[in-house]
Design a protein around this motif. Structure first.
Motif, short mmCIF file in Angstrom:
data_model
loop_
_atom_site.label_atom_id
_atom_site.label_comp_id
_atom_site.label_asym_id
_atom_site.label_seq_id
_atom_site.Cartn_x
_atom_site.Cartn_y
_atom_site.Cartn_z
N GLN A 1 -123.27 84.35 -50.19
CA GLN A 1 -121.97 84.85 -50.62
C GLN A 1 -121.67 86.27 -50.14
OE1 GLN A 1 -119.86 82.98 -52.01
NE2 GLN A 1 -120.86 81.42 -53.26
N PHE A 2 -122.66 86.95 -49.53
CA PHE A 2 -122.44 88.37 -49.23
C PHE A 2 -121.34 88.55 -48.19
CE2 PHE A 2 -123.16 92.46 -47.21
CZ PHE A 2 -123.39 93.27 -48.31
N ALA A 3 -121.24 87.68 -47.22
CA ALA A 3 -120.20 87.83 -46.21
C ALA A 3 -118.81 87.72 -46.84
CB ALA A 3 -120.39 86.77 -45.12
N GLU A 4 -118.62 86.78 -47.75
CA GLU A 4 -117.33 86.67 -48.43
C GLU A 4 -117.07 87.88 -49.31
OE1 GLU A 4 -114.95 83.83 -51.66
OE2 GLU A 4 -116.82 83.12 -50.74
N ALA A 5 -118.12 88.36 -50.02
CA ALA A 5 -117.95 89.56 -50.84
C ALA A 5 -117.54 90.75 -49.98
CB ALA A 5 -119.24 89.86 -51.60
N HIS A 6 -118.10 90.87 -48.77
CA HIS A 6 -117.73 91.95 -47.86
C HIS A 6 -116.26 91.83 -47.44
CE1 HIS A 6 -117.58 94.27 -44.10
NE2 HIS A 6 -118.60 94.98 -44.60
#
Length: 582
Positions: free
Chosen positions: A103-108
Motif C-alpha cells: 500500500q505504500f505506493a498508493e499512500a505516497h
C-alpha cells in the motif's frame, strides 16, 4: 556501518549466497532498480533486506521483491527502507510488512512523501500494542482514510482510535473498518463518540462489542440511529402510508431495514412487504422511492399469474421455489451466464420505466421529482444505463419524443413480460457495456433499486385491487347485498338496533349492565324444596354455599324437620311422594 558502501554490499551478497539461494537471487534481481540512488542508499537497502530475511524469511522476501516497484513509484528508497526496519521490533510481523509494502505506493500518491511516512508511523504505533491491528490498518486502502482530504481525513480516524487504545485498551483494528463506514455516512464528528461507546460495550461483553464494531446488532443500531441525519422513515411512517394510500387506494406493509453505512438508501421488496431503510436524504427521496416500489406492487411486477407466464416463456413449467416457498430469480437469468448483471440492468431499466409511467398517470409530479433527484451521472460503464433512464423519463414529461421501445411500455396493457421481451432484444443487440457487481448500483436513479434483489412471494392480486376494484379508480364502495337492502327498507331508513326492547338491568348480577335473570316457570311442587342432601350436591346446587351442619344435627335430635313435614303435607303429586318431590 563503518565500511565503504561497496564493501558492505559485497559482504551482504556473500552472506546471503551462503545462507539462501532465493534471498541472494532476489537481492541481485532488485539491485539494478536501487543502484541509481547511490551506493550509500543501496548499501543501507541491502543491509535492511538481509536483516529482515534473517529475522523472518517471509518478511525479507516480501521486502526484496517489492523494492523495484516502490523505487519506481515513489522516486525514493531511504524513506520506506528505514520505516521497514521498524517491523524488526515485532515477532511475526511479516503479514503487516507485506501489507505495508503493497500500500505504500498508493499512500505516497494520496498523502505525498511526508504524508506517506506519517501513514506508516500510525500503523507502527498500532503494532506496538496490537500487531493484528497493524495488519488490518495496512490492508485498508489509503484513499479510504484520506476521503479526498489528505492527512486531515487520516487523522480523523487514527487519532480517536489511538486515544482509546491507550485509555481503554481498545484494539484499533477491531474498530477501523466500521469507523470508516460511520464517517462516510454520519461525518467525522461521530467517529470518536461511536468508538467510545463501542469500547464500553466491548468491556461489558466480547461478543456484543465485536458485533457493535461490525455495525451489527441492537447496540450498534441504537447508537447510529440516535445520530442519523436526514428524513427518518420511522418518524414519518403514518404520513408516508397515508400518501401511498391516497395514490394507490392501499398502503403496502413495510419492515425497517438495518443500518447500511456508506451506501445509498435502497428500498427492497419480496412482492408482499416493502423493506425500507431507516432514513433518506430528504422527504423527496423517500416519496420517490416508496411510490416507485409501491407501483411495482400495484401494477403487476410481482403478480402471481404474470410471473408464472414469464417463467413459462423461458421454458420453465413452474417457477423454482426456495425453502420459504418464494420464487427465486436466478434460474430466470441463468441462460445469460456471466453476463447476467448486464441483462438484469436492462430488464430493470425497462420495467422501472413501465411502472413509473403508470404512477405518473395517477400522480403528475412523480416523474418530475425523479428527474430533479437524478443529479450528475456516475463515471464508468454504469453511466450509459443512468443516462438512458433519465432520457426515458424525459419522454414521459414531454421533453423528448416517445420512441421505441418505450412506446410499447407506455400503454396500459403492457406488463412485466413486455419488459422482459424487450430486454432480451436489447441484450442480443450487444450495444450495452458490461457492468461489474461493484458498479451495478450506480446505474440506478435515486428512488430506484434492483427489482430482483430478493426472492419474491407472488401476490394473488394487485395492491389496492385485491377485491376486484377498478384499476382507474381508488376503489368503489362495496355493493349492497339483498339482505341488507331488505333490512334497510323494513326499518324505514332508521337504525334497526333502535327497535330492540331495552334489557332489564335491575338487581346486582355482579357485572355492570347485566340484570338479574327473571324466572318465568314454577317449581314442580307447590312449595319450593331444598336440593338433595347428598354430599355431591351440597356445595354445588344450593345458592350461597353448603347447608350449615349445625341445623342438620339439631333437626335430627328434635325429630323430623318441620319444613320437610310441611312439604309432604302440601305436595300436589298425590298421596305417595313422587320422585320429583323426594
Amino acid at each position: 556501518m563503518t565500511d565503504a558502501p561497496e564493501v558492505t554490499i559485497a559482504l551482504v551478497l556473500n552472506e546471503l549466497e551462503e545462507l539462501s539461494f532465493v534471498a541472494s537471487r532476489d537481492l541481485k534481481a532488485a539491485m539494478p532498480a536501487i543502484e541509481p540512488f547511490g551506493p550509500a542508499t543501496t548499501a543501507a537497502w541491502a543491509v535492511t533486506g538481509r536483516d529482515l530475511f534473517l529475522f523472518d524469511r517471509d518478511a525479507g522476501k516480501a521486502f526484496l521483491r517489492a523494492s523495484p516497484r516502490l523505487a519506481g513509484a515513489t522516486g525514493d528508497v531511504c524513506g520506506w527502507t528505514e520505516q521497514a526496519r521498524g517491523f524488526l521490533a515485532f515477532r511475526g510481523s511479516w503479514k503487516a510488512l507485506t501489507a505495508y509494502l503493497a500500500q505504500f505506493a498508493e499512500a505516497h500518491a494520496v498523502f505525498g512523501a511526508d504524508g506517506a511516512l506519517e501513514w506508516g508511523e500510525a500503523g507502527l504505533a498500532f503494532a506496538r500494542s496490537h500487531l493484528e491491528s497493524a495488519e488490518i490498518y495496512f490492508a485498508l486502502a489509503p484513499a479510504r482514510f484520506a476521503d479526498a482530504r489528505g492527512l486531515t481525513g487520516l487523522r480523523e480516524i487514527v487519532e480517536p482510535l489511538h486515544a482509546l487504545q491507550g485509555a481503554r485498551g481498545l484494539p484499533p483494528g477491531l474498530a477501523l473498518p466500521g469507523a470508516l463506514d460511520v464517517r462516510a455516512t454520519f461525518g467525522a464528528a461521530l467517529v470518536a463518540p461511536w468508538a467510545k461507546r463501542g469500547a464500553d460495550i466491548l468491556r461489558a461483553g466480547r461478543l456484543r462489542g465485536e458485533a457493535f464494531f461490525r455495525l451489527e446488532g441492537k447496540d450498534s443500531d441504537e447508537a447510529l440511529l440516535a445520530a442519523l441525519p436526514g428524513f427518518r422513515t420511522n418518524e414519518h411512517e403514518r404520513f408516508l402510508s397515508l400518501f401511498m394510500h391516497a395514490v394507490f387506494g392501499a398502503s403496502p406493509p413495510w419492515q425497517p431495514l438495518g443500518m447500511r453505512t456508506g451506501a445509498r438508501p435502497f428500498v427492497e421488496t419480496d412482492g408482499q412487504v416493502l423493506f425500507v431503510p431507516p432514513a433518506f436524504p430528504d422527504a423527496d427521496h423517500a416519496l420517490a422511492a416508496l411510490l416507485h416500489h409501491a407501483g411495482h406492487l400495484a401494477f403487476g411486477s410481482y403478480e402471481k399469474e404474470r410471473l408464472h407466464a414469464l417463467f413459462r416463456d423461458m421454458g420453465l413449467t413452474h417457477p423454482p421455489l426456495d425453502a420459504d416457498q418464494n420464487i427465486t430469480w436466478r434460474p430466470l437469468f441463468a441462460a445469460f451466464g456471466d453476463d447476467m448483471v448486464r441483462f438484469q440492468l436492462l430488464f430493470d431499466l425497462l420495467e422501472d420505466f413501465r411502472v413509473d409511467a403508470r404512477v405518473q398517470a395517477r400522480l403528475p409530479n412523480h416523474v418530475p421529482r425523479l428527474l430533479a433527484l437524478a443529479g450528475k451521472p456516475p463515471a464508468g460503464p454504469a453511466r450509459l444505463y443512468f443516462e438512458a433512464a433519465v432520457e426515458s423519463l424525459e419522454m414521459l414529461v414531454g421533453r423528448r419524443s416517445l420512441t421505441p421501445p418505450w412506446t410499447e411500455l407506455a400503454v396500459a396493457d403492457a406488463d412485466i413480460r413486455t419488459a422482459f421481451r424487450l430486454a432480451r432484444t436489447w441484450y442480443e443487440a450487444n450495444a450495452w457495456p458490461a457492468v461489474g457487481l461493484a458498479e451495478r448500483l450506480d446505474a440506478y436513479l435515486p428512488g430506484r433499486s434492483p427489482n430482483t434483489q430478493r426472492p419474491v412471494y407472488p401476490r394473488a392480486g394487485l395492491l389496492g385491487r385485491e377485491s376486484g376494484e377498478a384499476e382507474t379508480g381508488q376503489g368503489a364502495p362495496p355493493a349492497e347485498t339483498p339482505a341488507a337492502k331488505s333490512e334497510r327498507e323494513a326499518s324505514g331508513g332508521q337504525d334497526p338496533d333502535l327497535e330492540i326492547p331495552p334489557e332489564d338491568t335491575s338487581g346486582s348480577g355482579g357485572r355492570v349492565g347485566v340484570g338479574r335473570p327473571i324466572r318465568t316457570t314454577r317449581w314442580p311442587c307447590a312449595k319450593r324444596r331444598w336440593p338433595s342432601r347428598s354430599p355431591s350436591s351440597e356445595n354445588t346446587h344450593r345458592p350461597g354455599g353448603p347447608r350449615p351442619r349445625g341445623r342438620r344435627r339439631r333437626w335430627a335430635a328434635n325429630g323430623p324437620s318441620p319444613v320437610r313435614g310441611e312439604r309432604l303435607a302440601n305436595r300436589p303429586c298425590g298421596t305417595a311422594p313422587s320422585p320429583s318431590c323426594r
